[in-house]
Write a protein that holds these residues in place. Structure first.
Motif, short mmCIF file in Angstrom:
data_model
loop_
_atom_site.label_atom_id
_atom_site.label_comp_id
_atom_site.label_asym_id
_atom_site.label_seq_id
_atom_site.Cartn_x
_atom_site.Cartn_y
_atom_site.Cartn_z
N ARG A 10 20.93 13.48 -20.99
CA ARG A 10 22.06 14.36 -20.69
C ARG A 10 21.54 15.79 -20.60
NH1 ARG A 10 23.57 10.34 -19.36
NH2 ARG A 10 25.07 8.97 -20.28
N SER A 11 21.92 16.48 -19.56
CA SER A 11 21.50 17.87 -19.36
C SER A 11 22.32 18.80 -20.25
CB SER A 11 21.68 18.27 -17.90
OG SER A 11 20.91 17.42 -17.07
N THR A 12 21.70 19.89 -20.68
CA THR A 12 22.37 20.83 -21.58
C THR A 12 22.72 22.15 -20.91
OG1 THR A 12 20.22 21.59 -22.37
CG2 THR A 12 21.30 19.83 -23.62
N SER A 13 22.31 22.34 -19.66
CA SER A 13 22.66 23.55 -18.92
C SER A 13 22.68 23.21 -17.43
CB SER A 13 21.64 24.66 -19.18
OG SER A 13 20.40 24.34 -18.60
N GLY A 16 19.21 23.29 -16.11
CA GLY A 16 18.55 22.06 -16.56
C GLY A 16 18.99 20.86 -15.75
N ALA A 17 20.27 20.77 -15.41
CA ALA A 17 20.79 19.65 -14.63
C ALA A 17 20.18 19.63 -13.22
CB ALA A 17 22.31 19.72 -14.54
N ILE A 18 20.05 20.81 -12.61
CA ILE A 18 19.45 20.89 -11.27
C ILE A 18 17.99 20.46 -11.33
CG2 ILE A 18 18.79 22.48 -9.42
CD1 ILE A 18 21.35 24.10 -10.14
N ARG A 19 17.27 20.94 -12.35
CA ARG A 19 15.86 20.56 -12.51
C ARG A 19 15.72 19.09 -12.87
NH1 ARG A 19 14.12 25.96 -15.85
NH2 ARG A 19 14.18 27.35 -14.05
N GLU A 65 22.56 15.60 -5.06
CA GLU A 65 22.52 14.48 -6.00
C GLU A 65 22.24 13.16 -5.27
OE1 GLU A 65 25.29 15.84 -9.74
OE2 GLU A 65 26.26 14.77 -8.09
N LEU A 66 22.81 12.97 -4.10
CA LEU A 66 22.54 11.76 -3.32
C LEU A 66 21.07 11.69 -2.90
CD1 LEU A 66 25.74 11.52 -1.11
CD2 LEU A 66 25.08 9.99 -2.98
N ALA A 67 20.50 12.83 -2.54
CA ALA A 67 19.09 12.87 -2.16
C ALA A 67 18.19 12.58 -3.36
CB ALA A 67 18.74 14.23 -1.57
N PHE A 72 23.30 14.20 -12.45
CA PHE A 72 23.24 15.03 -13.65
C PHE A 72 24.08 16.30 -13.54
CE2 PHE A 72 18.97 12.88 -14.11
CZ PHE A 72 19.39 12.04 -15.12
N ILE A 73 24.16 16.89 -12.36
CA ILE A 73 24.93 18.13 -12.19
C ILE A 73 26.42 17.84 -12.37
CG2 ILE A 73 25.50 20.02 -10.61
CD1 ILE A 73 22.76 19.46 -9.25
N THR A 74 26.92 16.81 -11.71
CA THR A 74 28.33 16.44 -11.84
C THR A 74 28.67 16.09 -13.27
OG1 THR A 74 28.31 15.62 -9.57
CG2 THR A 74 30.10 14.87 -10.98
N GLU A 75 27.80 15.32 -13.93
CA GLU A 75 28.04 14.94 -15.33
C GLU A 75 28.05 16.17 -16.24
OE1 GLU A 75 25.09 12.02 -16.20
OE2 GLU A 75 25.99 10.54 -14.85
#
Length: 119
Positions: A10-13, A16-19, A65-67, A72-75
């Motif tokens: 789970r991403s915390t920022s 972080g989610a983009i990375r 996200e599909l690519a 993670f970004i949506t979540e």
């Protein structure tokens, strides 16, 4: 270095989610930034900029996200707004007994919620 457990990650920022999406695409699918950019219809420079500052336009979140093959970004966005994300079930037809079990479980859950709020 041990391999990351992506199922529990789970991403915390937002940055972080983009990375994490980029890292997931590289680890799981072997996709480079150039390939992600090509699949999402963006330039490599845009992806590097978004990875650096975390300011991605919302219109490109889903193609990115599909690519990458993850969400993670949506979540992260849902979790940061105190929302719950549940995966849609796929590839299984339901039987009448499954629907009865589901209805029974919902009834029990509503009863428990009602009992909790009533005292």
């Amino acid at each position: 270095m041990s391999k990351r457990n992506w199922k529990k990650h789970r991403s915390t920022s937002l940055i972080g989610a983009i990375r994490d999406c980029k890292d997931f695409a590289l680890d799981v699918h072997g996709r480079s930034v150039a390939r992600i950019a090509d699949l999402s219809g963006q330039t490599e420079d845009c992806l590097y900029k978004w990875n650096a500052n975390g300011r991605m336009p919302s219109i490109v979140i889903k193609p990115y996200e599909l690519a990458c093959g993850c969400s993670f970004i949506t979540e992260f966005l849902a979790a940061s707004s105190d929302r719950l994300v549940i995966d849609m079930p796929k590839c299984r037809t339901s039987s009448p007994s499954d629907l009865v079990d589901l209805s029974t479980t919902f009834s029990q859950a509503f009863k428990l919620l009602n009992d909790f709020y009533q005292g």
